[in-house]
Scaffold this active site. Structure first.
Site, mmCIF file in Angstrom:
data_model
loop_
_atom_site.group_PDB
_atom_site.id
_atom_site.type_symbol
_atom_site.label_atom_id
_atom_site.label_comp_id
_atom_site.label_asym_id
_atom_site.label_seq_id
_atom_site.Cartn_x
_atom_site.Cartn_y
_atom_site.Cartn_z
ATOM 1 C CG ASP A 12 -2.005 -1.072 1.151
ATOM 2 O OD1 ASP A 12 -1.819 -2.064 0.406
ATOM 3 O OD2 ASP A 12 -3.035 -0.913 1.838
ATOM 4 C CE LYS A 60 -5.213 1.949 2.397
ATOM 5 N NZ LYS A 60 -4.103 1.224 3.048
ATOM 6 C CE LYS A 65 -6.912 -1.234 2.602
ATOM 7 N NZ LYS A 65 -5.572 -1.774 2.949
#
Lengths: 288, 318, 478
Positions: B155, B218, B254
């Site tokens: 991430d 995300k 996400k």
């Protein structure tokens, strides 16, 4: 015998900024209040109505799209020109309405002042008729008045100039264009008023003035599908119901015929302007 | 730009230069914030009951990246969390595992050891998370370290400073290089939409990330308020939908930070379903980044299973 | 079978206690009609009869107008305005307290989705009473002169598409201004107005201030033609509006009309496309398209027509049609068999005239009256579906190339109620909004309503405004 023979004026219609004769070729005799011959006025027909509506519709986009400041200046200019031809109007009003010259002069002065009063409204009416609306959500919401469109005006029968100015000015100051049926028996000041408009920056077609038989012309206007509103002021008492019914065919806004003739010298209020305005409300989100 | 950009095949004109990239991003249809919020609010009124609720609760568990990202994290904390990721509800063998454990890179090995063989992924935040304020070399090293330690999902954070300055090429280049550094690991690109401030920016950043090869876009680090919101997730879902229509590649989304209740999670699933479509209704294409959410999902699962309201003492706090 | 199939989530109808029969609400009490006539009101989603409702004849209308006149002369017209206000505030509060009951009843009788009756109709109805309550004691500041007076007795005829909300739009400003009312709800949706009558009893509104006469067109004609009215307000079709204008020709009865529409929803190539799609959907599929201001003509700039239509079709495929009481229903039942027939006939004319019909896969329930969301492409200005008000979930798509062309096409209709415009460019929005001959322009949004926001049409969409300060004018001697 006078030393010099007067050059008489030909009174015609005022349509699209020009002064045509009636398409029908008809005219009718206008006499003073005492019955003296004054002139032959054009007797407009339904085809003249048609032409006048076309002219008014054609002028609407530009006139309603002009700045309010500009419309105010144009109408003020018309008041200046009217004032400049004061003597002529005093003569015509005196002859047409059977008033003495002082009385007629007072009427003409009031007409000039009326035009000035309405001219000043051009850029203010939106501020009293419009609003910012506090809606329950993230939207900017405002309402603005807009002109209704082409307005037919049956001018007052008795007050040939002051009454005429009092019903025409509130229609056009907000951006409407008008087709006016002048006082049937006293139409001469109306045509001369057309000359004032023609020489004072009012675009052709914004005001169109027809002379003739109100009873003949009014139904054509009331049923005309490209006329958005009608002021029935000058209609005959018995005709109003039929005219209103005809007006319903395209949901015209109708300013009804009053029960009694108003005192035209009294101070006006904004209701005649408001009668020919639409309210447009615009929503727009407020976000980033 | 001389970059080898994954989406170059589908966006050749856009990626030709810094100025064409800028034109492309600013040529994306605008997002009207009020309209987007109204759409999200309407979707949030969907009422999910009975079997559809049971399905949604299980799916939400399976989509969860169970997360701990604290300075005080320890190997013990991460091991406990990882155990929970594999078996969230020890009292219920039908309860699925979560999608991944999400930790700092230095603890990825601890997590990997616990989840090995379970199917639960190990996600590590990298690239000088959460601020992203470090040199590219440091960010790449951070990424390689985490992968080496056992993370199979990375991430990363984008350089919001560069983005807000309009240096889109720089942001893109960083994403591309981090993607390369990931090797086989999946890359989630954190846009930190709370700092990008507008939904227009969120949409542009999502396209930038997808062009750079992101496997997921995300919303947030969880360290900035606002974190995930329904409207910003709506915009990301629209972006991945449109990107898939253009390229055929379905990038995941996400939503991370601030999602604490099962009710909220179901609202997100409804949005995934109705905005992006059912292709995204899998843990491969949608994730929740959350810590406390899981226990509420478990609580609601128990209620659905037993018919009685459950209490928090019956679920582990890790 | 969809991956994520929403289980039915119906709102319970137990909250509504339907009576087998309803009388007329006259002079504060429910009474039998003079000639004993009744009609049935039906749930359009099931064709189940909900109740028998009294049909008011001329004698009943006369009795209602007389009651309203007595109430005006005796109580309401002379009441201190601040007291009038408090009655209206009470009504607003009770509507909020009983909101769920009203929402369920409205969906039962009308067929609209509970999501809309719950989130739009009922809250807005309460908001209308709340808004106008506050005007009651502030009328001299409303810009209609220093001492504006009520007109007297108002006859109000309302349609079936927003039964309670239209009742609120009519009653709240009329009562705030000091008038008394005789209201005629539509014959297919009388129940929420009759429940409102119970609310009026609960708040102790003096008898006769509001009278409700149920019935069909004949009742409406009897009311409008009753010589005892000072004011008529009508919302409904342009055709009936014209009849009413003719009926009142030559009288002194003040008239306002809120009639049909054929709104253009203009999407420029720089529009926020996803929100435009939502606006288009909300514009035409809100309330099954039974909305006079519905955005029934989509005018899309040719350069974005393809991507927009693609998104729109994807979006339409997600619309959920079915049980109006299900909280997840987006599109409910068509209000009546007659309306369904009209929609079906006009849609068929679209096919016949060469437009291309598109409908998402959308199974329809076996009973009740339904029409799937429908989109016609390849529509030209001359097609009936581009000119006539369909009043159903049918969208006609036309294209344009330049802003001028968009405005010309948008205005090329006898109607002028509403319009939409979508663009990210502020200047273009304002330019377009100024040129649209329509009473409400929604820019980058559609079908928003608020009691503070004036609503009403240009041209054959009627005259007069409802909502806001402007809405008071219809009920004052301004």
């Amino acid at each position: 015998m006078p030393d010099r023979l007067a050059v008489r004026k030909t009174y015609k219609l005022y349509v699209g900024g020009a002064f045509p004769r009636s398409e029908s070729g008809r005219s009718y005799e206008i006499t003073s209040a005492e019955g003296r011959f004054l002139a032959n006025a054009a007797m407009a027909s339904r085809k003249d109505v048609r032409d006048a509506v076309v002219a008014a519709r054609g002028a609407f986009a530009k006139w309603s799209g002009a700045t309010a400041y500009n419309r105010g200046q144009v109408l003020y200019r018309a008041a200046e020109v009217l004032e400049g031809r004061r003597a002529q109007f005093v003569d015509e009003v005196a002859a047409s309405e059977g008033r003495d010259r002082d009385d007629a002069a007072g009427t003409v002065d009031a007409a000039v002042d009326r035009l000035v009063w309405y001219a000043g409204w051009s850029d203010k009416i939106a501020q009293i008729a419009g609003s910012a609306n506090a809606v329950a959500g993230p939207y900017f919401n405002f309402s603005v008045p807009e002109p209704t469109g082409v307005v037919a005006v049956l001018a007052p029968q008795s007050s040939s100039l002051l009454g005429l100015v009092s019903v025409v000015a509130p229609v056009v100051v907000s951006g409407n264009t008008a087709v006016v049926v002048a006082s049937e028996d006293a139409p001469l000041p109306a045509i001369t008023f057309g000359e004032v408009l023609a020489t004072s920056d009012v675009p052709g077609g914004v005001v169109n003035i027809l002379t003739g038989r109100t009873a003949e012309l009014a139904p054509v206007l009331a049923s005309h599908m490209d006329v958005n509103a009608i002021d029935l002021h000058g209609a005959a008492a018995g005709a109003a119901t039929d005219l209103e019914q005809a007006a319903a065919e395209n949901v015209k806004r109708v300013l009804r015929r009053p029960d009694a003739e108003p005192d035209w010298r009294a101070d006006p209020d904004p209701h005649r302007m408001l009668a020919f305005l639409e309210t447009k409300t615009v929503w727009h989100p407020m976000g980033v | 730009m001389s970059l080898l950009v994954p989406a170059a095949e589908h966006l050749p004109d856009a990626l030709a230069s810094e100025s064409t990239l800028r034109r492309f991003l600013h040529g994306l249809p605008g997002v009207d914030q009020v309209g987007a919020e109204a759409r999200a609010a309407t979707l949030a009124t969907r009422s999910i009951k009975r079997e559809s609720k049971r399905w949604a609760l299980d799916m939400a568990v399976r989509m969860t990246d169970l997360t701990t990202l604290e300075g005080a994290d320890t190997p013990g904390k991460v091991r406990a969390l990882s155990a929970k990721a594999v078996r969230p509800d020890p009292s219920d063998p039908t309860c699925p595992s979560v999608a991944a454990v999400c930790v700092y890179g230095d603890l990825a090995g601890e997590a990997a050891a616990v989840v090995a063989g379970s199917g639960v992924h190990v996600a590590a935040v990298a690239t000088a998370f959460p601020s992203g304020r470090a040199s590219l070399a440091v960010k790449l090293a951070d990424t390689r370290d985490a992968v080496a330690a056992g993370a199979d999902e990375i991430d990363m954070v984008i350089d919001r400073g560069a983005f807000l300055c309009g240096r889109y090429g720089e942001v893109l280049e960083e994403i591309v290089q981090v993607k390369q550094a990931c090797g086989p690991a999946h890359l989630k690109v954190i846009l930190e939409t709370g700092e990008l401030a507008t939904l227009d920016n969120a949409r542009r950043a999502a396209w930038l990330a997808m062009a750079g090869g992101a496997d997921f876009v995300k919303t947030s680090t969880g360290k900035v308020t606002p974190a995930a919101t329904l409207p910003v997730t709506l915009v990301l879902l629209e972006a991945v939908r449109d990107f898939a229509a253009l390229t055929g590649r379905a990038v995941g989304v996400k939503a991370a930070g601030g999602i604490r209740s099962a009710k909220d999670a179901i609202r997100y699933l409804v949005m995934v379903n109705e905005v992006a479509g059912e292709r995204w209704l899998t843990p491969e294409a949608f994730r929740f980044g959350a810590s406390t959410l899981l226990n509420d999902l478990l609580l609601q699962r128990a209620k659905q299973r037993t018919g009685a309201y459950a209490g928090p003492d019956y679920f582990t706090i890790d | 079978m969809p991956v994520f199939d929403y289980a039915p989530a119906p709102e319970s109808r137990d909250i509504v206690a339907l009576r087998p029969g309803y009388g007329l609400f006259v002079d504060g009490a429910f009474t039998e009609p003079a000639d004993g006539g009744t009609f049935k009101t039906v749930n359009p989603a099931t064709e189940e009869v909900l109740a028998e409702v009294a049909e008011a004849g001329p004698a009943d209308v006369d009795r209602a107008v007389a009651a309203a006149r007595r109430a005006f002369d005796g109580v309401w017209g002379r009441m201190r305005p601040a007291e009038r206000a408090k009655y209206l505030f009470r009504v607003a509060r009770v509507l909020q307290e009983r909101a769920r009951e009203f929402a369920v009843l409205e969906s039962l009788d009308n067929g609209k989705p509970i999501r809309e009756s719950r989130d739009v109709d009922v809250p807005l109805a309460a908001a209308h009473f709340f808004y106008y309550a506050g005007w009651a004691d502030k009328l001299r500041w409303a810009g209609f002169g220093g001492d504006p007076r009520p007109l007297g007795v108002a006859g109000q005829v309302i349609p079936w598409n927003f039964p309670l909300l239209m009742a609120a739009w009519k009653l709240a400003p009329a009562l705030a201004a000091g008038n008394t009312c005789v209201l005629k709800p539509a014959e297919t949706t009388p129940l929420s107005a009759l429940l409102l009558a119970e609310v009026l009893q609960q708040v102790d509104l003096p008898p006769g201030v509001v009278n409700i006469v149920t019935g069909a067109g004949g009742t409406g004609r009897a009311l409008v033609a009753h010589g005892g009215l000072d004011k008529v307000a009508f919302t409904g079709s342009t055709e009936v509006g014209k009849q009413i204008q003719r009926t009142l020709a030559g009288t002194r009865t003040k008239l306002t009309l809120e009639l049909g529409g054929k709104a253009a929803n203009i999407v420029f190539d720089d529009a926020p496309l996803d929100q435009a799609v939502e606006g288009i959907v909300n514009g035409i599929f809100f309330n099954q398209g039974h909305v006079c201001c519905a955005g029934s003509r989509l005018l899309v700039q040719e350069s974005v027509a393809e991507p927009l239509l693609e998104r729109l079709k994807q979006r339409l495929a997600t619309l959920r049609l079915g049980d109006p009481l299900d909280k997840n229903t987006d599109i409910g039942a068509v209000n009546s068999a007659a309306q369904l027939e009209r929609i079906t006939e006009l849609a068929a004319s679209g096919d016949a005239e060469g437009a291309v019909r598109w409908q998402p896969e959308c199974p329809l329930p076996d009973r009740g009256w339904w029409f799937p969301p429908t989109l016609f492409t390849g529509v030209s200005q001359s097609h009936r579906i581009a000119r006539e008000e369909i009043f159903g979930p049918v969208l006609s798509v036309l294209t344009f190339r330049t802003p001028d062309e968009a405005v010309v096409k948008a205005n090329n209709t006898p109607y002028g109620l509403s319009a939409g415009v979508w663009s990210e460019k502020g200047s273009r929005i304002l330019w377009t909004a100024q040129r649209l001959r329509a009473g409400v322009v929604w820019a980058n949004t559609f079908n928003r309503f608020d009691p503070a926001s004036p609503f009403g049409g240009y041209k054959e969409s009627g005259f007069g405004r409802e909502g806001g300060r402007h809405g008071l004018e219809a009920y004052l001697d301004a």
